[in-house]
Design a protein around this motif. Sequence first.
Motif, PDB file in Angstrom:
ATOM      1  N   VAL A  13      10.682  -2.616  45.086  1.00 24.21           N
ATOM      2  CA  VAL A  13      10.123  -1.701  44.095  1.00 24.21           C
ATOM      3  C   VAL A  13      10.639  -0.297  44.353  1.00 24.21           C
ATOM      4  O   VAL A  13      10.621   0.172  45.496  1.00 24.21           O
ATOM      5  N   THR A  14      11.121   0.361  43.318  1.00 24.77           N
ATOM      6  CA  THR A  14      11.484   1.764  43.466  1.00 24.77           C
ATOM      7  C   THR A  14      10.760   2.563  42.397  1.00 24.77           C
ATOM      8  O   THR A  14      10.832   2.249  41.221  1.00 24.77           O
ATOM      9  N   ASN A  15      10.048   3.593  42.849  1.00 21.66           N
ATOM     10  CA  ASN A  15       9.344   4.471  41.916  1.00 21.66           C
ATOM     11  C   ASN A  15       9.803   5.898  42.223  1.00 21.66           C
ATOM     12  O   ASN A  15      10.479   6.145  43.229  1.00 21.66           O
ATOM     13  N   ASN A  16       9.424   6.832  41.385  1.00 17.67           N
ATOM     14  CA  ASN A  16       9.817   8.229  41.580  1.00 17.67           C
ATOM     15  C   ASN A  16      11.311   8.335  41.846  1.00 17.67           C
ATOM     16  O   ASN A  16      12.112   7.969  41.012  1.00 17.67           O
ATOM     17  N   ARG A  17      11.713   8.838  43.050  1.00 16.85           N
ATOM     18  CA  ARG A  17      13.151   8.998  43.328  1.00 16.85           C
ATOM     19  C   ARG A  17      13.655   7.971  44.337  1.00 16.85           C
ATOM     20  O   ARG A  17      14.697   8.173  44.963  1.00 16.85           O
ATOM     21  N   GLN A  18      12.913   6.924  44.555  1.00 11.78           N
ATOM     22  CA  GLN A  18      13.324   5.934  45.550  1.00 11.78           C
ATOM     23  C   GLN A  18      14.610   5.221  45.142  1.00 11.78           C
ATOM     24  O   GLN A  18      14.872   5.012  43.960  1.00 11.78           O
ATOM     25  N   GLN A  19      15.388   4.846  46.141  1.00  8.06           N
ATOM     26  CA  GLN A  19      16.612   4.095  45.886  1.00  8.06           C
ATOM     27  C   GLN A  19      16.637   2.868  46.789  1.00  8.06           C
ATOM     28  O   GLN A  19      16.385   2.975  47.981  1.00  8.06           O
ATOM     29  N   ASP A  49       8.091  12.262  48.365  1.00  3.11           N
ATOM     30  CA  ASP A  49       7.176  12.691  47.306  1.00  3.11           C
ATOM     31  C   ASP A  49       7.805  12.419  45.941  1.00  3.11           C
ATOM     32  O   ASP A  49       8.865  11.809  45.834  1.00  3.11           O
ATOM     33  N   LYS A  50       7.144  12.902  44.890  1.00  2.00           N
ATOM     34  CA  LYS A  50       7.604  12.610  43.532  1.00  2.00           C
ATOM     35  C   LYS A  50       9.025  13.100  43.271  1.00  2.00           C
ATOM     36  O   LYS A  50       9.766  12.547  42.478  1.00  2.00           O
ATOM     37  N   GLU A  51       9.379  14.199  43.957  1.00  2.00           N
ATOM     38  CA  GLU A  51      10.724  14.763  43.773  1.00  2.00           C
ATOM     39  C   GLU A  51      11.731  14.147  44.738  1.00  2.00           C
ATOM     40  O   GLU A  51      12.895  14.546  44.766  1.00  2.00           O
ATOM     41  N   GLY A  52      11.263  13.248  45.545  1.00  2.00           N
ATOM     42  CA  GLY A  52      12.170  12.576  46.457  1.00  2.00           C
ATOM     43  C   GLY A  52      12.309  13.264  47.804  1.00  2.00           C
ATOM     44  O   GLY A  52      13.175  12.911  48.608  1.00  2.00           O
ATOM     45  N   ARG A  53      11.465  14.269  48.062  1.00  2.00           N
ATOM     46  CA  ARG A  53      11.533  14.949  49.363  1.00  2.00           C
ATOM     47  C   ARG A  53      10.875  14.101  50.430  1.00  2.00           C
ATOM     48  O   ARG A  53       9.822  13.527  50.208  1.00  2.00           O
ATOM     49  N   GLY A 107       9.701   5.212  37.231  1.00  2.00           N
ATOM     50  CA  GLY A 107      10.024   6.616  37.446  1.00  2.00           C
ATOM     51  C   GLY A 107      11.524   6.849  37.341  1.00  2.00           C
ATOM     52  O   GLY A 107      12.165   6.422  36.388  1.00  2.00           O
ATOM     53  N   HIS A 108      12.079   7.510  38.361  1.00  2.00           N
ATOM     54  CA  HIS A 108      13.524   7.705  38.411  1.00  2.00           C
ATOM     55  C   HIS A 108      14.149   6.756  39.436  1.00  2.00           C
ATOM     56  O   HIS A 108      15.234   7.005  39.956  1.00  2.00           O
ATOM     57  N   GLY A 109      13.437   5.704  39.770  1.00  4.89           N
ATOM     58  CA  GLY A 109      13.898   4.791  40.809  1.00  4.89           C
ATOM     59  C   GLY A 109      15.196   4.072  40.440  1.00  4.89           C
ATOM     60  O   GLY A 109      15.455   3.780  39.279  1.00  4.89           O
ATOM     61  N   GLY A 127       9.393   2.323  32.097  1.00  8.01           N
ATOM     62  CA  GLY A 127       9.849   3.651  31.694  1.00  8.01           C
ATOM     63  C   GLY A 127      11.342   3.636  31.400  1.00  8.01           C
ATOM     64  O   GLY A 127      12.010   2.607  31.538  1.00  8.01           O
ATOM     65  N   ASP A 128      11.879   4.800  31.003  1.00  4.99           N
ATOM     66  CA  ASP A 128      13.283   4.813  30.588  1.00  4.99           C
ATOM     67  C   ASP A 128      14.161   5.741  31.436  1.00  4.99           C
ATOM     68  O   ASP A 128      15.267   6.089  31.051  1.00  4.99           O
ATOM     69  N   GLN A 129      13.660   6.158  32.590  1.00  2.41           N
ATOM     70  CA  GLN A 129      14.449   7.041  33.453  1.00  2.41           C
ATOM     71  C   GLN A 129      14.992   6.302  34.674  1.00  2.41           C
ATOM     72  O   GLN A 129      15.686   6.885  35.492  1.00  2.41           O
ATOM     73  N   CYS A 130      14.637   5.037  34.807  1.00  2.00           N
ATOM     74  CA  CYS A 130      14.990   4.309  36.029  1.00  2.00           C
ATOM     75  C   CYS A 130      16.232   3.445  35.791  1.00  2.00           C
ATOM     76  O   CYS A 130      16.734   3.362  34.679  1.00  2.00           O
TER      77      CYS A 130
END
Lengths: 485, 260
Positions: free
Chosen positions: A338-344, A280-284, A370-372, A401-404
Amino acid sequence: MSTGTQAKDLVGDGEYKWGFVTDIESDVAPAGLTEDIIRFISAKKNEPEFMLEWRLKAFRAWSKMAAEAGEPDWAHINFNPIDYQAISYYAAPKKKDGPKSLDEVDPELLATFEKLGIPLAERAILAGVAVDAVFDSVSVATTFKEKLAEVGVIFCSFSDAVQNHPELVRKYLGSVVPVADNFFAALNSAVFTDGSFCYIPPGVRCPMELSTYFRINTANTGQFERTLIVADEGAYVSYLEGCTAPRRDENQLHAAVVELVAHEKAQIKYSTVQNWYPGDKEGRGGIYNFVTKRGKCAGAHSKISWTQVETGSSITWKYPSVILQGDDSVGEFYSVAVTNNRQQADTGTKMLHLGKNTSSTIVSKGISAGHGQNSYRGLVYVAPGAEGARNYSQCDSLLIGDQCGAHTFPYIDVRNPTSQVEHEASTSRIGEDQIFYCRQRGLTQEDAVSLIVNGFCKQVFRELPMEFAVEAQKLLSVTLEGAVG
Amino acid sequence: MLLRIHDLHAEIDGKPILRGIDLEVGAGEVHAVMGPNGSGKSTLAQLLAGREVYTVTRGEVTFDGKNLLEMPADLRAREGLFLSFQYPIELPGIANSYFLKAAVNAVRRHRGLSELDAVDFLIAARAKMKLVGLREDFLHRSVNEGFSGGEKKRNEIFQMAMLEPRLAILDETDSGLDVDALRTVAEGVNSLRSPDRAIVVITHYQRLLDYIVPDKTHVLAGGRIVRSGGPDLAREVEERGYGWITGTADSGESVPVAAA
């Protein structure tokens, strides 16, 4: 050789005793990994002795690695520890005998395939695609076998191959990825329950694109696929692999192994679209995808081409590689990750130039939103004897974005002065002015992002078979939904 | 009135750029907005198109009676507002045809028209490309990537022809064009003049207005329209520079603009 004692010592299993402690009628193995479980799996699959020996060898190698160092830790990824003893290593659909046709397949299963958009029935025939659908660990339906058999192509589940073509399995299994190659490959070798096998005889051009769809559908079941593709002299095959998985709350381990062997003048084209549940968005939740894919250009003038589109999984750890052994052999790697949200994602390739005048091409496109976190990790190795070897690498990163984060780890190890190695890399951001330009022409923000991203990936998408290219574009849009603005 | 701008004030990063613009453009009219560098011409164009970097501090803008300032940029486009960019943006890897077909169909859907399929699109595109002298292979090239200055501007007018806007704002469409390209582009624009379409030509120089003759001319200076007139006003600016209108020799270029 006292294999039992050895394994017992390594895993410290005081309860160990020869024979089966697990009910052979059971459809699900109890959680945990012991020699007993390996024997249970092998017995369930009615395997010949050499397979059991091979699995046990892998299990011992894995146990040693697990005891000494655990999982490899050099990749740019973070994840919670995996409890390998909490995983059940075998689950079969509730079916007594294998279905002989689609009519015999559980309608609920077919409904699931339908929902996932798999052209298993008529659509498959129209599309000319042979589907070897894998549900959890056991193949439930295979089509087009006859048509393939006409030209001598063997395309079947790995289990069937072990039963019907043991000599081929014995010859090639582990010939590219040895049992002790790495932690996850060793684990897979020990416990894999099924997968796909493909053999193209000399001089045959496989008359259709082969595709296998993998699914993960039973809670707490790790999935360990094994794929082996052999193209004999002058043969050609294009193989498509696509994956989706239903939503999951817990992390699921996936450790597949794919081995390709191309003999003289043979060509193998292997394409993947991977869109497993990314969390999910939080990486769970989300799939842990630790895959070993490697091909060997064994003969002269052979060619192996990997194309991958990786949009899913919470962790992607994957380096489809080519051993360029034959002179004048060619290796290719085209990748979109592609990594979005918390994907690595830590993905790339290894091109190992051993033969003379071997050449390789690497095109890697990483997209982070995201935080990818997205890392390209690639090795180009040129052996002392690889006269005239050539490599071209291109690694492009696109940030949204600027968090990835985007990272590039190119390793270049050249030991022959006549070789030529080129590496290009770029990092860019989707420009606000690009999006404005698209919107001024009437496209929504999301359509604009999708358009720009697809343009960025074009070099890779055009390597995909047509229907995959369309799916890949859609996937990318879905994956990046809401990533901008 | 198709476009009505009343007392429009806007700033960027707290710096006022537009200081009270009043402008009305009716369907079928062609207006020229001239002005020296820094007068606010491009700001006006971009603001009308929906660029979000500008803050409107006062005033209102209606487009066919609707509040334009409330609409996001893509909705303005679908409602029929087109901006020909002064510096068209490159979109690497995206074929011109693919981009334009997506745009045309987004607009058509909004207007309740059926989408064009590949064949219909190609037929329409071929016809419109002739207006601005573009060859068909142009459709397969990435949007604006590696285009010459002239090709970029011709591409903008080609897009305008395909999108059939109700209001087209041409921002410095003449900049970077040689005389031949200028004529081609102008002819393309003229062919798109119609009773139900308004065109606002923003330019520093008068030369474009020799080819696209405006119904009305406005001179913008210091964020305000300081003078309005007919086609003759453009010629007057050409001869005398901006200083005589703005009243300050240094607020614009003191040399006659035709010198460039």
